[in-house]
Design a protein around this motif. Structure first.
Motif, PDB file in Angstrom:
ATOM      1  N   UNK A  20       0.812  -1.177  -0.045  1.00  0.00           N
ATOM      2  CA  UNK A  20      -0.139   0.014  -0.067  1.00  0.00           C
ATOM      3  C   UNK A  20       0.887   1.220  -0.071  1.00  0.00           C
ATOM      4  N   UNK A  21       1.942   1.342   0.769  1.00  0.00           N
ATOM      5  CA  UNK A  21       2.872   2.378   0.950  1.00  0.00           C
ATOM      6  C   UNK A  21       3.265   2.778  -0.451  1.00  0.00           C
ATOM      7  N   UNK A  22       3.823   1.396  -1.168  1.00  0.00           N
ATOM      8  CA  UNK A  22       4.494   1.897  -2.364  1.00  0.00           C
ATOM      9  C   UNK A  22       3.717   2.274  -3.270  1.00  0.00           C
ATOM     10  N   UNK A  23       2.201   1.935  -3.247  1.00  0.00           N
ATOM     11  CA  UNK A  23       1.377   2.474  -4.333  1.00  0.00           C
ATOM     12  C   UNK A  23       0.788   3.861  -4.200  1.00  0.00           C
ATOM     13  N   UNK A  24       1.122   4.615  -3.030  1.00  0.00           N
ATOM     14  CA  UNK A  24       0.604   5.694  -2.465  1.00  0.00           C
ATOM     15  C   UNK A  24       1.051   6.943  -3.652  1.00  0.00           C
ATOM     16  N   UNK A  25       0.337   7.854  -4.003  1.00  0.00           N
ATOM     17  CA  UNK A  25       0.719   8.820  -4.878  1.00  0.00           C
ATOM     18  C   UNK A  25       2.141   9.792  -4.180  1.00  0.00           C
ATOM     19  N   UNK A  26       2.685  10.432  -4.965  1.00  0.00           N
ATOM     20  CA  UNK A  26       3.777  11.151  -4.128  1.00  0.00           C
ATOM     21  C   UNK A  26       3.417  12.202  -3.404  1.00  0.00           C
ATOM     22  N   UNK A  27       2.399  13.034  -3.653  1.00  0.00           N
ATOM     23  CA  UNK A  27       1.730  14.287  -2.874  1.00  0.00           C
ATOM     24  C   UNK A  27       1.183  13.670  -1.741  1.00  0.00           C
ATOM     25  N   UNK A  28       0.328  12.562  -1.637  1.00  0.00           N
ATOM     26  CA  UNK A  28      -0.277  11.802  -0.486  1.00  0.00           C
ATOM     27  C   UNK A  28       1.116  11.358   0.528  1.00  0.00           C
ATOM     28  N   UNK A  29       2.043  10.795  -0.013  1.00  0.00           N
ATOM     29  CA  UNK A  29       3.173  10.265   0.809  1.00  0.00           C
ATOM     30  C   UNK A  29       3.853  11.321   1.229  1.00  0.00           C
ATOM     31  N   UNK A  30       4.048  12.579   0.704  1.00  0.00           N
ATOM     32  CA  UNK A  30       4.706  13.640   1.281  1.00  0.00           C
ATOM     33  C   UNK A  30       3.978  14.257   2.064  1.00  0.00           C
ATOM     34  N   UNK A  31       2.668  14.537   2.221  1.00  0.00           N
ATOM     35  CA  UNK A  31       1.723  15.050   3.314  1.00  0.00           C
ATOM     36  C   UNK A  31       1.694  14.205   4.395  1.00  0.00           C
ATOM     37  N   UNK A  32       1.329  12.822   4.207  1.00  0.00           N
ATOM     38  CA  UNK A  32       1.522  11.943   5.414  1.00  0.00           C
ATOM     39  C   UNK A  32       2.828  11.886   6.345  1.00  0.00           C
ATOM     40  N   UNK A  33       3.926  12.036   5.424  1.00  0.00           N
ATOM     41  CA  UNK A  33       5.323  11.933   5.991  1.00  0.00           C
ATOM     42  C   UNK A  33       5.692  13.444   6.758  1.00  0.00           C
ATOM     43  N   UNK A  87      11.146  -3.513   3.488  1.00  0.00           N
ATOM     44  CA  UNK A  87      11.780  -4.571   2.913  1.00  0.00           C
ATOM     45  C   UNK A  87      11.254  -6.056   2.936  1.00  0.00           C
ATOM     46  N   UNK A  88      10.111  -6.209   3.855  1.00  0.00           N
ATOM     47  CA  UNK A  88       9.525  -7.584   4.020  1.00  0.00           C
ATOM     48  C   UNK A  88       8.648  -7.678   2.627  1.00  0.00           C
ATOM     49  N   UNK A  89       7.979  -6.689   2.170  1.00  0.00           N
ATOM     50  CA  UNK A  89       7.371  -6.628   0.901  1.00  0.00           C
ATOM     51  C   UNK A  89       8.154  -6.983  -0.302  1.00  0.00           C
ATOM     52  N   UNK A  94       6.503  -8.808  -3.551  1.00  0.00           N
ATOM     53  CA  UNK A  94       5.282  -7.874  -3.846  1.00  0.00           C
ATOM     54  C   UNK A  94       5.804  -6.509  -4.409  1.00  0.00           C
ATOM     55  N   UNK A  95       6.703  -6.068  -4.151  1.00  0.00           N
ATOM     56  CA  UNK A  95       7.194  -4.855  -4.504  1.00  0.00           C
ATOM     57  C   UNK A  95       8.718  -4.652  -5.122  1.00  0.00           C
ATOM     58  N   UNK A  96       9.031  -3.770  -5.778  1.00  0.00           N
ATOM     59  CA  UNK A  96      10.390  -3.881  -6.393  1.00  0.00           C
ATOM     60  C   UNK A  96      11.390  -2.897  -5.512  1.00  0.00           C
ATOM     61  N   UNK A  97      12.530  -3.132  -5.831  1.00  0.00           N
ATOM     62  CA  UNK A  97      13.587  -2.222  -5.052  1.00  0.00           C
ATOM     63  C   UNK A  97      13.363  -0.792  -5.496  1.00  0.00           C
ATOM     64  N   UNK A  98      12.856  -0.480  -6.669  1.00  0.00           N
ATOM     65  CA  UNK A  98      12.599   0.956  -7.071  1.00  0.00           C
ATOM     66  C   UNK A  98      11.501   1.576  -6.444  1.00  0.00           C
ATOM     67  N   UNK A  99      10.434   0.915  -6.254  1.00  0.00           N
ATOM     68  CA  UNK A  99       9.165   1.257  -5.158  1.00  0.00           C
ATOM     69  C   UNK A  99       9.635   1.563  -3.878  1.00  0.00           C
ATOM     70  N   UNK A 100      10.505   0.782  -3.455  1.00  0.00           N
ATOM     71  CA  UNK A 100      10.957   1.087  -1.909  1.00  0.00           C
ATOM     72  C   UNK A 100      11.727   1.913  -1.810  1.00  0.00           C
TER      73      UNK A 100
END
Length: 277
Positions: A20-33, A87-89, A94-100
């Motif tokens: 879920x975290x990997x798929x969040x839009x950039x703006x949403x991730x920045x605001x949550x962070x 890293x567990x994902x 389930x996710x790639x290194x780039x997404x992480x």
């Protein structure tokens, strides 16, 4: 204890959370962070104010996890927690290194922005917009900034090793706090689960990169003899790397080794059987 989640299921929850975290839009991730960085800055200033008022640092340490509880309950993005979960994902495919790495970069930036915004606002409130020195709390934060930077520098390589190890020990617990938030389905359970490892970290004075995004620059604002180089070279960079090691090795990696096989076996059992041919 109907809200208790078993460790194997907790690992499943970590994997899904990372996706879920990997798929969040950039703006949403920045605001949550950004909000997460500000929440930790709030409780850091509170913890040191209580320490000054009571003369007992443990009082601030006991209440500090309130900020982390806000992050867990509201689903905000905290770099040190993501160091253990993402890293567990990745390990599970389930996710790639780039997404992480994308998530970590955005969350680092957001945490820093949120912490700095609160630092400026706190400095204005504590100094009457620069008309006073901030009194006892200002002196405490000036001393804190020095103790987290040039005090390590004075010991050279030994100081660098010390700050790095303190960061590992810190995020062994902090990242575990994020995991413990997934070990219950109730709000109360999530808060109590996250509270325990955070109290353990704060009470021992270990090094947390997001907390230091507030603690060191605000000390500089109050007049600490610390430069930007001192902050980043002797704290922020080695602490971030140490936090990464602590979470990756002792939380995400260790839990994946301990419960990954159980989780995969459960998934195999739950998978529907399709006829062959």
């Amino acid at each position: 204890m109907s809200d208790y989640v078993k460790p194997g299921v907790v690992l499943d929850n970590m994997i899904e959370s990372g996706v879920i975290k990997a798929e969040l839009p950039a703006v949403e991730t920045l605001v949550r962070a950004g909000l997460a960085g500000a929440y930790l800055a709030f409780v850091t200033s509170m913890a040191f104010l209580l320490a000054v008022q009571t003369g007992q640092f443990v009082v601030g340490a006991l209440l500090f996890p309130a900020g982390f509880a806000l992050i867990v309950v509201l689903g905000m993005e905290l770099l040190t927690g993501n160091f253990g979960i993402m890293p567990v994902s990745l390990f599970s495919g389930r996710i790639g290194a780039g997404a992480m790495l994308r998530n970590w970069s955005l969350v680092f930036a957001g945490n820093l922005i949120g912490a700095l915004i609160y630092a400026v606002l706190f400095w204005i409130a504590a100094t009457d917009a620069g008309q006073t020195t901030g009194g006892v709390i200002g002196a405490k934060l000036r001393a804190l900034a020095v103790s987290k930077t040039t005090a390590y520098e004075a010991f050279g390589a030994a100081g660098m090793l010390t700050v790095f190890v303190k960061a590992i020990l810190c995020n062994w617990m902090v990242s575990l706090g994020s995991v413990m938030g997934l070990a219950s389905t109730s709000t109360t359970g999530k808060i109590l689960g996250a509270w325990l490892p955070i109290f353990i970290f704060v009470s021992q004075g270990f090094e947390h990169c997001v907390v230091n995004m507030f603690a060191i620059p605000v000390g500089m604002m109050f007049g600490a003899k610390v430069t930007l180089y001192d902050w980043w070279a002797w704290n922020e960079i080695p602490v971030t790397l140490g936090n990464l090691v602590g979470a990756l090795v002792f939380t995400g990696g260790a839990l994946y080794v301990a419960y990954g096989r159980t989780t995969r076996s459960m998934q195999d059992v739950a998978a529907p059987a399709y006829p062959r041919g």
